[in-house]
Design an enzyme around this catalytic site. Structure first.
Site, mmCIF file in Angstrom:
data_model
loop_
_atom_site.group_PDB
_atom_site.id
_atom_site.type_symbol
_atom_site.label_atom_id
_atom_site.label_comp_id
_atom_site.label_asym_id
_atom_site.label_seq_id
_atom_site.Cartn_x
_atom_site.Cartn_y
_atom_site.Cartn_z
ATOM 1 N N GLN A 34 0.814 -1.213 0.000
ATOM 2 C CA GLN A 34 0.000 0.000 0.000
ATOM 3 C C GLN A 34 0.851 1.269 0.000
ATOM 4 O OE1 GLN A 34 -2.271 -1.090 3.438
ATOM 5 N NE2 GLN A 34 -0.445 -1.527 4.625
ATOM 6 N N GLN A 65 -8.540 2.764 19.578
ATOM 7 C CA GLN A 65 -7.667 1.702 20.126
ATOM 8 C C GLN A 65 -8.150 1.234 21.494
ATOM 9 O OE1 GLN A 65 -5.195 1.466 17.775
ATOM 10 N NE2 GLN A 65 -4.365 3.499 17.399
ATOM 11 N N ASP A 89 0.538 -0.237 13.721
ATOM 12 C CA ASP A 89 0.981 0.997 14.387
ATOM 13 C C ASP A 89 1.326 0.757 15.851
ATOM 14 O OD1 ASP A 89 -1.708 1.482 15.885
ATOM 15 O OD2 ASP A 89 -2.265 1.167 13.804
ATOM 16 N N GLU A 109 0.691 -8.789 11.374
ATOM 17 C CA GLU A 109 0.568 -7.605 10.510
ATOM 18 C C GLU A 109 1.203 -7.937 9.168
ATOM 19 O OE1 GLU A 109 -0.525 -4.128 10.427
ATOM 20 O OE2 GLU A 109 0.379 -4.384 8.440
ATOM 21 N N ASP A 140 0.230 -12.456 6.125
ATOM 22 C CA ASP A 140 -1.204 -12.294 5.916
ATOM 23 C C ASP A 140 -1.956 -13.028 7.031
ATOM 24 O OD1 ASP A 140 -3.840 -12.370 5.040
ATOM 25 O OD2 ASP A 140 -3.261 -12.558 2.936
ATOM 26 N N ALA A 141 -2.874 -12.322 7.672
ATOM 27 C CA ALA A 141 -3.581 -12.892 8.815
ATOM 28 C C ALA A 141 -4.461 -14.081 8.428
ATOM 29 C CB ALA A 141 -4.419 -11.817 9.490
ATOM 30 N N ASP A 159 -7.957 -5.559 14.087
ATOM 31 C CA ASP A 159 -7.742 -4.134 13.834
ATOM 32 C C ASP A 159 -7.200 -4.014 12.427
ATOM 33 O OD1 ASP A 159 -7.121 -1.450 13.918
ATOM 34 O OD2 ASP A 159 -5.228 -1.747 14.974
ATOM 35 N N TYR A 228 -12.626 9.310 11.257
ATOM 36 C CA TYR A 228 -13.085 8.224 10.389
ATOM 37 C C TYR A 228 -14.333 8.700 9.625
ATOM 38 C CZ TYR A 228 -9.969 4.734 12.553
ATOM 39 O OH TYR A 228 -8.873 4.018 12.976
#
Ligand code: AAT
Length: 292
Positions: A34, A65, A89, A109, A140-141, A159, A228
């Site tokens: 990305q 969070q 993050d 992550e 990759d989750a 998240d 958001y």
């Protein structure tokens, strides 16, 4: 004209855009997954943007969070093993590590560059990675969860980014099935679930998929996060069959934990009252999302 094309064509939020004044661009890069941008805004502090979508601002990251971590972790007594999906993050890790009962935190992550950028520009979030209980898995989750041992986790916190780009599969049924498998009986999932103003269909779909898979409780909660889209974000809380979980009345109150901890960093947004209030839903949402 081109500007309008870019701003109003995101498939998640067609026809609207929210703007923040950019004081200064601090970082611009492209990872394997990305585009990453960090800028200084005039009102919200530093802002992290992935593929043109705001992920967090210093001013309001606390709301997202704290809620995504403590809604599930305060709903069960003595959580010990937790998985965070995404969250590069480090902000969710920072919140998870407030819980003294926790022994092991896995984080999966996909993008190492998000972690590196956060360590450089958002040290107050990346501090989460310093906890010795944290084990980082880069990848990759969906793959990570396919291979996760059955019943390993007390809680899974998703998240992840919006379901465009690398997070596409994270709102689909097979992904939730692997989460349910990785949770112990009576274990809990908290999943970022977009905006009730804009994504009632997505919410409805996710609730009906989760109702099929999670045989304990399934509840929707929300909180105000001004940066958001539409200013709110939702959370889907699910528990697997086993000891019942009453999400609306936390058994593991944060106030009790805070009193027990000597060196505490103060919470800004979450407390037990905010926890229970987050499950109050407006009638239009109840009507549109029949399963509520
Ligand atoms: N806490 C800040 C908010 C986020 S971060 C979402 C993270 O999920 C990103 O770091 C991204 O790289 C990671 N991610 C995306 N897809 C995957 C995947 N398949 N496996 C593992 N990690 C992934 C979320 C902001 C929500 C914004 C609401 N509009």
């Amino acid at each position: 004209k081109d500007c309008k094309k870019v701003y109003f064509n995101n498939p998640m939020w067609p026809g609207e855009a929210h703007s923040l004044k950019v004081e200064n661009i601090l970082y611009r890069g492209k990872s394997e997954y990305q585009e990453i941008l960090v800028f200084e805004s005039s009102i919200y502090g530093k802002v992290l943007v992935l593929d043109g979508i705001i992920q967090l601002s210093e001013k309001d990251e606390c709301a997202y969070q704290e809620m995504i971590a403590h809604l599930p972790l305060c709903s069960i007594s003595s959580p010990k093993t937790v998985l965070v999906v995404g969250g590069g993050d480090g902000g969710v890790l920072r919140e998870v590590s407030r819980h003294p009962s926790i022994e092991h935190i896995d984080i999966c992550e996909i993008d190492k560059m998000v972690i590196d950028v956060s360590k450089k520009f958002f040290p107050q979030l990346a501090v989460g990675f310093q906890d010795p209980r944290v084990h980082l898995h880069l990848g990759d989750a969906t793959e990570f969860l396919r291979l996760a041992p059955e019943g390993k986790y007390d809680a899974v916190i998703v998240d992840s980014s919006d379901p465009v780009g690398p997070a596409q599969e994270l709102v689909e049924k097979p992904f939730f099935e692997t989460i349910a498998r990785a949770l112990r009986p009576g274990g809990v999932l908290c999943n970022m679930t977009e905006s009730m103003w804009l994504h009632t269909h997505l919410i409805q779909d996710m609730i009906s998929v989760c109702r099929q898979i999670f045989k304990g409780s399934v509840n929707y909660a929300w909180a105000s996060v001004p940066t958001y889209p539409s200013g709110v974000i939702g959370f889907l809380l699910c528990s697997t069959a086993g000891p019942p979980v009453d999400f609306k009345n936390p058994v593991n109150s944060i106030e009790k934990l805070e009193r027990a901890l000597k060196h505490k960093r103060e919470l800004k947004f979450y407390n037990s009252e905010m926890h229970s209030a987050a499950f109050a839903l407006p009638p239009f949402l109840r009507r549109e999302v029949s399963a509520l």
